[in-house]
Every structure is written in C-alpha cells, then in structure tokens.
Design a protein around this motif. Sequence first.
Motif, PDB file in Angstrom:
ATOM      1  N   PRO A 149       0.717  -1.204  -0.047  1.00  0.00           N
ATOM      2  CA  PRO A 149      -0.180   0.037  -0.008  1.00  0.00           C
ATOM      3  C   PRO A 149       0.885   1.264   0.108  1.00  0.00           C
ATOM      4  O   PRO A 149       0.457   2.335  -0.445  1.00  0.00           O
ATOM      5  CB  PRO A 149      -0.672  -0.214   1.153  1.00  0.00           C
ATOM      6  N   SER A 150       2.157   1.233   0.501  1.00  0.00           N
ATOM      7  CA  SER A 150       2.854   2.442   0.497  1.00  0.00           C
ATOM      8  C   SER A 150       3.611   2.766  -0.505  1.00  0.00           C
ATOM      9  O   SER A 150       4.548   3.726  -0.904  1.00  0.00           O
ATOM     10  CB  SER A 150       4.030   2.242   1.748  1.00  0.00           C
ATOM     11  N   THR A 151       3.581   1.744  -1.725  1.00  0.00           N
ATOM     12  CA  THR A 151       4.312   2.127  -2.789  1.00  0.00           C
ATOM     13  C   THR A 151       4.050   3.475  -3.335  1.00  0.00           C
ATOM     14  O   THR A 151       2.656   3.773  -3.627  1.00  0.00           O
ATOM     15  CB  THR A 151       4.071   0.956  -4.045  1.00  0.00           C
ATOM     16  N   ARG A 152       4.925   3.989  -3.984  1.00  0.00           N
ATOM     17  CA  ARG A 152       4.833   5.383  -4.548  1.00  0.00           C
ATOM     18  C   ARG A 152       4.968   5.240  -6.016  1.00  0.00           C
ATOM     19  O   ARG A 152       5.911   4.915  -6.332  1.00  0.00           O
ATOM     20  CB  ARG A 152       5.800   6.329  -3.884  1.00  0.00           C
ATOM     21  N   PHE A 153       3.899   5.787  -7.027  1.00  0.00           N
ATOM     22  CA  PHE A 153       4.206   6.023  -8.109  1.00  0.00           C
ATOM     23  C   PHE A 153       4.346   7.357  -8.530  1.00  0.00           C
ATOM     24  O   PHE A 153       3.906   8.220  -8.003  1.00  0.00           O
ATOM     25  CB  PHE A 153       2.979   5.111  -9.098  1.00  0.00           C
ATOM     26  N   THR A 154       4.958   7.622  -9.757  1.00  0.00           N
ATOM     27  CA  THR A 154       5.254   9.007 -10.163  1.00  0.00           C
ATOM     28  C   THR A 154       5.004   9.101 -11.875  1.00  0.00           C
ATOM     29  O   THR A 154       5.239   8.563 -12.495  1.00  0.00           O
ATOM     30  CB  THR A 154       6.446   9.436  -9.773  1.00  0.00           C
ATOM     31  N   ILE A 155       4.261  10.302 -12.057  1.00  0.00           N
ATOM     32  CA  ILE A 155       4.178  10.779 -13.507  1.00  0.00           C
ATOM     33  C   ILE A 155       4.922  12.094 -13.578  1.00  0.00           C
ATOM     34  O   ILE A 155       4.381  13.107 -12.827  1.00  0.00           O
ATOM     35  CB  ILE A 155       2.610  11.023 -14.006  1.00  0.00           C
ATOM     36  N   LEU A 156       5.895  12.186 -14.465  1.00  0.00           N
ATOM     37  CA  LEU A 156       6.544  13.529 -14.548  1.00  0.00           C
ATOM     38  C   LEU A 156       6.627  13.970 -15.721  1.00  0.00           C
ATOM     39  O   LEU A 156       6.844  13.574 -16.968  1.00  0.00           O
ATOM     40  CB  LEU A 156       8.129  13.379 -13.973  1.00  0.00           C
ATOM     41  N   GLY A 163      -2.579  17.323  -8.315  1.00  0.00           N
ATOM     42  CA  GLY A 163      -1.555  17.235  -7.082  1.00  0.00           C
ATOM     43  C   GLY A 163      -2.083  16.595  -5.970  1.00  0.00           C
ATOM     44  O   GLY A 163      -1.519  15.848  -5.323  1.00  0.00           O
ATOM     45  N   PRO A 164      -3.424  16.800  -5.650  1.00  0.00           N
ATOM     46  CA  PRO A 164      -4.006  15.834  -4.545  1.00  0.00           C
ATOM     47  C   PRO A 164      -3.761  14.437  -4.716  1.00  0.00           C
ATOM     48  O   PRO A 164      -3.940  13.608  -3.636  1.00  0.00           O
ATOM     49  CB  PRO A 164      -5.559  16.246  -4.509  1.00  0.00           C
ATOM     50  N   LEU A 165      -3.553  13.809  -5.724  1.00  0.00           N
ATOM     51  CA  LEU A 165      -3.323  12.364  -5.907  1.00  0.00           C
ATOM     52  C   LEU A 165      -2.324  11.667  -5.167  1.00  0.00           C
ATOM     53  O   LEU A 165      -2.308  10.454  -4.708  1.00  0.00           O
ATOM     54  CB  LEU A 165      -3.112  12.107  -7.322  1.00  0.00           C
ATOM     55  N   GLU A 166      -1.249  12.607  -4.809  1.00  0.00           N
ATOM     56  CA  GLU A 166      -0.233  12.084  -3.984  1.00  0.00           C
ATOM     57  C   GLU A 166      -0.698  11.611  -2.550  1.00  0.00           C
ATOM     58  O   GLU A 166      -0.334  10.582  -1.888  1.00  0.00           O
ATOM     59  CB  GLU A 166       0.949  13.149  -3.935  1.00  0.00           C
ATOM     60  N   GLN A 167      -1.212  12.662  -1.957  1.00  0.00           N
ATOM     61  CA  GLN A 167      -1.822  12.590  -0.630  1.00  0.00           C
ATOM     62  C   GLN A 167      -2.792  11.273  -0.614  1.00  0.00           C
ATOM     63  O   GLN A 167      -2.788  10.434   0.608  1.00  0.00           O
ATOM     64  CB  GLN A 167      -2.195  13.941   0.086  1.00  0.00           C
ATOM     65  N   GLN A 168      -3.623  11.328  -1.411  1.00  0.00           N
ATOM     66  CA  GLN A 168      -4.797  10.417  -1.468  1.00  0.00           C
ATOM     67  C   GLN A 168      -4.375   8.785  -1.792  1.00  0.00           C
ATOM     68  O   GLN A 168      -4.717   8.139  -1.111  1.00  0.00           O
ATOM     69  CB  GLN A 168      -5.964  11.128  -2.517  1.00  0.00           C
ATOM     70  N   CYS A 169      -3.704   8.920  -2.809  1.00  0.00           N
ATOM     71  CA  CYS A 169      -3.412   7.469  -3.169  1.00  0.00           C
ATOM     72  C   CYS A 169      -1.805   7.107  -3.580  1.00  0.00           C
ATOM     73  O   CYS A 169      -1.275   6.399  -4.461  1.00  0.00           O
ATOM     74  CB  CYS A 169      -4.071   6.958  -4.279  1.00  0.00           C
ATOM     75  N   ASN A 170      -1.007   7.992  -3.169  1.00  0.00           N
ATOM     76  CA  ASN A 170       0.574   7.789  -3.360  1.00  0.00           C
ATOM     77  C   ASN A 170       1.042   7.722  -4.761  1.00  0.00           C
ATOM     78  O   ASN A 170       1.885   7.252  -5.159  1.00  0.00           O
ATOM     79  CB  ASN A 170       0.804   6.439  -2.751  1.00  0.00           C
ATOM     80  N   ILE A 171       0.280   8.603  -5.603  1.00  0.00           N
ATOM     81  CA  ILE A 171       0.844   8.957  -6.911  1.00  0.00           C
ATOM     82  C   ILE A 171       0.880  10.372  -7.309  1.00  0.00           C
ATOM     83  O   ILE A 171       0.227  11.162  -7.138  1.00  0.00           O
ATOM     84  CB  ILE A 171      -0.514   8.393  -7.862  1.00  0.00           C
ATOM     85  N   ARG A 172       2.407  10.569  -7.365  1.00  0.00           N
ATOM     86  CA  ARG A 172       2.612  11.944  -7.507  1.00  0.00           C
ATOM     87  C   ARG A 172       2.726  12.334  -9.127  1.00  0.00           C
ATOM     88  O   ARG A 172       3.178  11.825 -10.017  1.00  0.00           O
ATOM     89  CB  ARG A 172       4.248  12.155  -7.079  1.00  0.00           C
ATOM     90  N   VAL A 173       2.181  13.452  -9.394  1.00  0.00           N
ATOM     91  CA  VAL A 173       2.158  14.055 -10.713  1.00  0.00           C
ATOM     92  C   VAL A 173       2.842  15.504 -10.697  1.00  0.00           C
ATOM     93  O   VAL A 173       2.326  16.214  -9.856  1.00  0.00           O
ATOM     94  CB  VAL A 173       0.646  14.180 -11.251  1.00  0.00           C
TER      95      VAL A 173
END
Length: 301
Positions: free
Chosen positions: A153-160, A192-202
């Motif tokens: 669940p803690s896995t962080r994904f990123t879209i740059l 931006g709110p996706l990071e806090q909500q579901c660990n996906i950084r855009v």
Amino acid sequence: MALQVSGKTALVTGGGSGICLEFTKLLLANNCNVLIADLQLLPEAEALISPSSGSSNGATRAVFQKTDVTDWAQLEKAFERVVSEFGGLDLVCPGAGIFEPSWSNFWHPKTGHDTTATNTYKTLEINLTHPIRCTQLALDIFKRQQSSSSSPPSTRFTILHIASIAAQLPLLPAPLYAASKAGLASFVRSLGPLEQQCNIRVAAVAPALVNTPIWYERRKWVDEKVDSWISPARIAEVMLGVVQGEEFVGGTVLEVGLESVRKVEGLNDPGPDMSKRGYKVSGAGEGVVGTFELLEKNFGK
C-alpha cells in the motif's frame, strides 16, 4: 516516502533524443529499467537498447517501442509492452514534444499537418493531449498494481511531465506551444491531490532555454555570445530530483534555469526572471517581426 528509482521501471516518451534521452541515461545509471516510446532514436539512444527482450539476469535494461504519441492505440501498446517486458511500471515521463514547427504552426493555417482533413493541431496533440492520455494510462496501471498483492500500500508511483517557462510568457511566434505548456502546468496542479490520497505523484519541470533538437527551426534566435544554453543533462538531473525528493509534492511545477530552480506558484507567481542565465533569447524580436510578416502573407487572402 518519494519513489526511489533503483530497481524500478519507467516508460519515457521522446527518449530517443534531447532531455528525455538524458533522463533515460540517468535512470539506467540509477538501476531503473526504461521503455523508450518514440518514432526514432538518435545513435546515442540506439546504443542504450538491449539486444533482445526477456530476462537479462537482473541487469538493468532499456527497450524501444516505436510509437507515434498522437496515436492512442500505439500509446496503449507501449504501456502494454512495458508491463509485459518488466512485470510492472513505477514511473512515467510523457516527455515527447515539439516547438511549434512550421508544419504545425498557428501562423501557417493552410499548409502542413493542421488542415480541415485532420481537424486538429499536431502541436497540441503532441504537447498536451499525449501527456494527458499517458497520465490516464499510467493511473490505470498504477491503480491495478496497488490493488494487487504485488505492490504494498505504501508504494509510490510518479508521473513526471515537461512543461516550460513559455507557459508564463507571451510567445507570439509560437502561441500553440505556449498554450500547450500552460495547459500542461495547469493539468499537473489539478492532479496534485493524488499524492496524498493514493501515493501517486504528478509533477512537472519547466525548463528555460535548453539545447535540444526542437530548436532546429529557430536556432538563429539564439546568440551564443550572450545567450546561455542549458544542457539536457542539467534538466534530467533536476527531473530525477523531483521524482526522488520528498519536498517536490504532487502538483509541483519546478522551473529550471542554468543556475537556478524555483517552484512556480499557481497563484500570484512573479514569472520567470529573464535576466538570469539560461533564460534570454536575444533574437526573439526577430521572430516577432517574422510573425507579422506571416500574418500578412497567410491571412486575409
């Protein structure tokens, strides 16, 4: 915790040249597998590609998927390929872009690719629609991975994404380019709110004057005696920092000059400081004059 790229997998569009080639090289150097989705590769990029698909005893690999980023079916195939090739996906950089060339330019309404037959502007399709579509495809894969037992669940994904200082500038010779980058910056902030909500950084970088092939029609604007190019490698290093740094939270748009970086605020931002190195384009006025000539030549006839 931000995504650490070692042992991970990335999909990079536009990785055959320019900024995204340097970013691909940096990812590989940091033990991250990469699928390059592009139409063609510079020889330097070709040298990075693994000779065959499949297992390579755990060694980091790069593979190439020929892709027209304006074709959604081809984009989907690239995402399918990266998952089948490496077993998953952690980082997406939809970095392919063009600098409003003459074949897709607002001031050339009757020639090039942008016609009544196509009903679209290729500059917008490449610079704005394609990164938005890549974001949708990435989110679909990331959410499926999060719901499976293979990803904690803690896995962080990123879209740059790659925006530009042009998002904040009146750029008469290339208004479609400026509009596409402004739209992209707004899109990034919206997610931006996706990071806090579901660990996906855009997030996004917004480079200034970078020495890449997209300048091929406008290099004469740059006076190398007084103007300062930024190397693609410099941008790639900042991009990796945005991916791995805790401070660059979702929605961040980070402006990058030759010697400076700063966060571009969504409200009341002062805009880029054009006096800094890596920002000034001495011949931009020549481009403005040429644009008025195109207005007289191509409109009202």
